[in-house]
Scaffold this active site. Structure first.
Site, mmCIF file in Angstrom:
data_model
loop_
_atom_site.group_PDB
_atom_site.id
_atom_site.type_symbol
_atom_site.label_atom_id
_atom_site.label_comp_id
_atom_site.label_asym_id
_atom_site.label_seq_id
_atom_site.Cartn_x
_atom_site.Cartn_y
_atom_site.Cartn_z
ATOM 1 N N GLY A 62 134.331 -17.296 15.223
ATOM 2 C CA GLY A 62 132.935 -17.213 14.807
ATOM 3 C C GLY A 62 132.679 -18.173 13.665
ATOM 4 C CD GLN B 136 131.874 -19.693 8.059
ATOM 5 O OE1 GLN B 136 131.462 -19.233 9.104
ATOM 6 N NE2 GLN B 136 133.138 -19.589 7.690
ATOM 7 C CB CYS C 81 136.632 -15.876 6.504
ATOM 8 S SG CYS C 81 135.113 -16.827 6.318
ATOM 9 C CG LEU C 82 137.288 -20.585 10.647
ATOM 10 C CD1 LEU C 82 136.400 -21.334 11.629
ATOM 11 C CD2 LEU C 82 138.760 -20.897 10.895
ATOM 12 C CG HIS D 114 133.214 -12.056 9.321
ATOM 13 N ND1 HIS D 114 134.383 -11.837 8.643
ATOM 14 C CD2 HIS D 114 132.924 -13.368 9.133
ATOM 15 C CE1 HIS D 114 134.779 -12.970 8.062
ATOM 16 N NE2 HIS D 114 133.912 -13.919 8.358
ATOM 17 C CD GLU D 115 131.070 -15.523 11.787
ATOM 18 O OE1 GLU D 115 130.566 -16.341 11.000
ATOM 19 O OE2 GLU D 115 132.297 -15.365 11.896
ATOM 20 C CG HIS E 138 129.683 -16.224 6.718
ATOM 21 N ND1 HIS E 138 130.340 -16.691 5.599
ATOM 22 C CD2 HIS E 138 130.653 -15.934 7.622
ATOM 23 C CE1 HIS E 138 131.654 -16.690 5.828
ATOM 24 N NE2 HIS E 138 131.865 -16.226 7.046
#
Ligand code: NI
Length: 186
Positions: A51, A56, A111-112, A153-154, A157
């Site tokens: 995701g 990001q 998370c990236l 989660h996304e 962000h």
């Protein structure tokens, strides 16, 4: 399609962007937005991740891309490599949670933007979401399992919230220190 640089929390300028609240997309889903979503998907696959929110890659717009392969209801220990081969890209513009279950589920998230850190986060086990898809159509959908984890989660962000913000202060500080240390070593 272009693989973009993913912002990470060890960099102060990146962190300031990641903390931004993303603005809703106005005027529907345009070709420009589709180009951004294509880049985001390519960036996510290259990472690899499941995701990615637009913020990001430095664009504080309410856009998310996701691909869970067919791991949606998958148990841990299933063959991740094989699941990853079956692509099932999803695009979310202006997503909203219209309902969340009272029962919670815990999942070990990563998370990236917070590389190499994984920890358990508790969230509603099921949610109902509303969003515009790649074609610009309004969709309402129930999400459970990994799908529910990932979309929440996304969507965090989009509010400038990272999964480590759900951890205890001690764990969060330890995570930040560890990401910074790894970045210095790289
Ligand atoms: Ni993330």
């Amino acid at each position: 399609m272009t693989v973009r640089r993913i912002l990470t929390i060890d960099n102060a300028a990146d962190l300031a962007v990641l903390k931004q609240v993303s603005t809703p997309v106005e005027g529907g889903v345009t070709d420009d937005l589709r180009l951004l979503m294509d880049d985001m998907l390519e960036t996510m696959y290259a990472a690899p991740g499941i995701g990615l929110a637009a913020v990001q890659v430095g664009e504080a717009k309410q856009i998310i891309v996701m691909d869970l392969g067919d791991r949606e209801g998958a148990d841990e220990g299933d063959d991740e490599g094989a699941a990853r081969d079956r692509r099932n890209p999803r695009f979310f513009i202006n997503p909203e949670i219209v309902w969340a279950s009272e029962d919670l589920a815990s999942y070990e998230e990563g998370c990236l933007s917070v590389p190499e850190i994984y920890d358990d986060v508790e969230r509603p086990a099921q949610v109902k979401i509303r969003y515009l898809n790649y074609a610009g159509d309004a969709v309402e959908e129930d999400a459970g399992g990994l799908y529910a984890v990932c979309i929440q989660h996304e969507m965090d962000h989009l509010k400038g919230v990272l999964f480590i913000d759900h951890l205890s202060r001690l764990k969060r500080e330890r995570a930040i220190k560890s990401v910074k240390k790894a970045a210095r070593a790289a």
